[in-house]
Design a protein around this motif. Structure first.
Motif, PDB file in Angstrom:
ATOM      1  N   CYS A  79       0.846  -1.195   0.000  1.00 18.49           N
ATOM      2  CA  CYS A  79       0.000   0.000   0.000  1.00 18.49           C
ATOM      3  C   CYS A  79       0.882   1.245   0.000  1.00 18.49           C
ATOM      4  O   CYS A  79       1.838   1.336   0.760  1.00 18.49           O
ATOM      5  CB  CYS A  79      -0.906   0.014   1.225  1.00 18.49           C
ATOM      6  N   PRO A  83      -1.828   7.179   4.758  1.00 16.63           N
ATOM      7  CA  PRO A  83      -1.719   6.631   6.119  1.00 16.63           C
ATOM      8  C   PRO A  83      -0.588   5.594   6.241  1.00 16.63           C
ATOM      9  O   PRO A  83       0.146   5.580   7.237  1.00 16.63           O
ATOM     10  CB  PRO A  83      -3.088   5.984   6.347  1.00 16.63           C
ATOM     11  N   CYS A  84      -0.426   4.763   5.235  1.00 19.89           N
ATOM     12  CA  CYS A  84       0.665   3.780   5.257  1.00 19.89           C
ATOM     13  C   CYS A  84       2.005   4.488   5.078  1.00 19.89           C
ATOM     14  O   CYS A  84       2.986   4.177   5.748  1.00 19.89           O
ATOM     15  CB  CYS A  84       0.472   2.722   4.178  1.00 19.89           C
ATOM     16  N   LEU A 121      -5.720  -0.491   1.119  1.00 20.27           N
ATOM     17  CA  LEU A 121      -6.304  -1.836   1.215  1.00 20.27           C
ATOM     18  C   LEU A 121      -7.412  -1.876   2.261  1.00 20.27           C
ATOM     19  O   LEU A 121      -7.955  -2.941   2.552  1.00 20.27           O
ATOM     20  CB  LEU A 121      -5.205  -2.849   1.563  1.00 20.27           C
ATOM     21  N   VAL A 123      -7.252  -1.232   5.493  1.00 19.38           N
ATOM     22  CA  VAL A 123      -6.874  -1.654   6.848  1.00 19.38           C
ATOM     23  C   VAL A 123      -5.815  -0.694   7.401  1.00 19.38           C
ATOM     24  O   VAL A 123      -4.817  -1.119   7.980  1.00 19.38           O
ATOM     25  CB  VAL A 123      -6.372  -3.125   6.874  1.00 19.38           C
TER      26      VAL A 123
END
Ligand code: FES
Length: 159
Positions: A79, A83-84, A121, A123
């Motif tokens: 990802c 955020p990642c 993704l 999550v």
């Protein structure tokens, strides 16, 4: 490789119609059949539709849903969304590239892994995240991804 059979391609083309406007569904079905778009198949499709090979190849490489090279046994998707990214995806990605010795879009020489980037993704709570085939791995660190890769390599040799 000789895996492409002319009559199989002809059958796919005939199912959709020998028209340039049917190129996308023909490529989709060909990819479903072979898992990617072999060069030989693209040549035969171009001939059948009376299109230049360069046109067929251009369409195949333009759309990200098509693959023009065989994929590895495992597809790793990292990802790359914010955020990642903020939680260390770049370091994780660098570790993966180094460990596998390939860049995004490439497949390892042993045919075991294909590396890809993907958007969220879903999550983000466990960012940074990657998927190997259908399995999601979260809270990744460079050390953790090296361990995960090592596990897949061990599994591949049946240890
Ligand atoms: S941003 Fe990476 S999983 Fe959502």
């Amino acid at each position: 490789m000789g895996v492409v059979e002319a009559k199989e391609i002809a059958a796919i083309v005939d199912r959709h119609g020998r028209e340039a406007s049917k190129l996308l569904p023909i490529l989709q079905e060909t990819q479903r059949r072979y898992g990617y778009l072999p060069e030989e198949a693209m040549q035969q499709i171009a001939d059948a539709l009376s299109l230049p090979v360069a046109k067929v190849f251009g369409v195949a490489t333009f759309y990200s849903l098509f693959a023009v090279a065989p994929k590895g046994q495992h597809i790793i998707r990292v990802c790359e969304n914010a955020p990642c990214h903020l939680r260390g995806a770049e370091e994780v990605f660098a570790a993966l590239r180094e460990e596998l010795g390939i860049q995004p879009g490439e497949t390892t020489a042993d045919g075991l892994f294909t590396l890809e980037q993907t958007s969220c993704l879903g999550v983000c709570g466990v960012a940074p995240v990657m998927m190997v085939d259908e399995v999601v791995y979260g809270n990744l660190t460079p050390t953790r991804v090296r361990e995960i890769i090592a596990n897949y390599r061990r599994a591949a040799v049946g240890e």
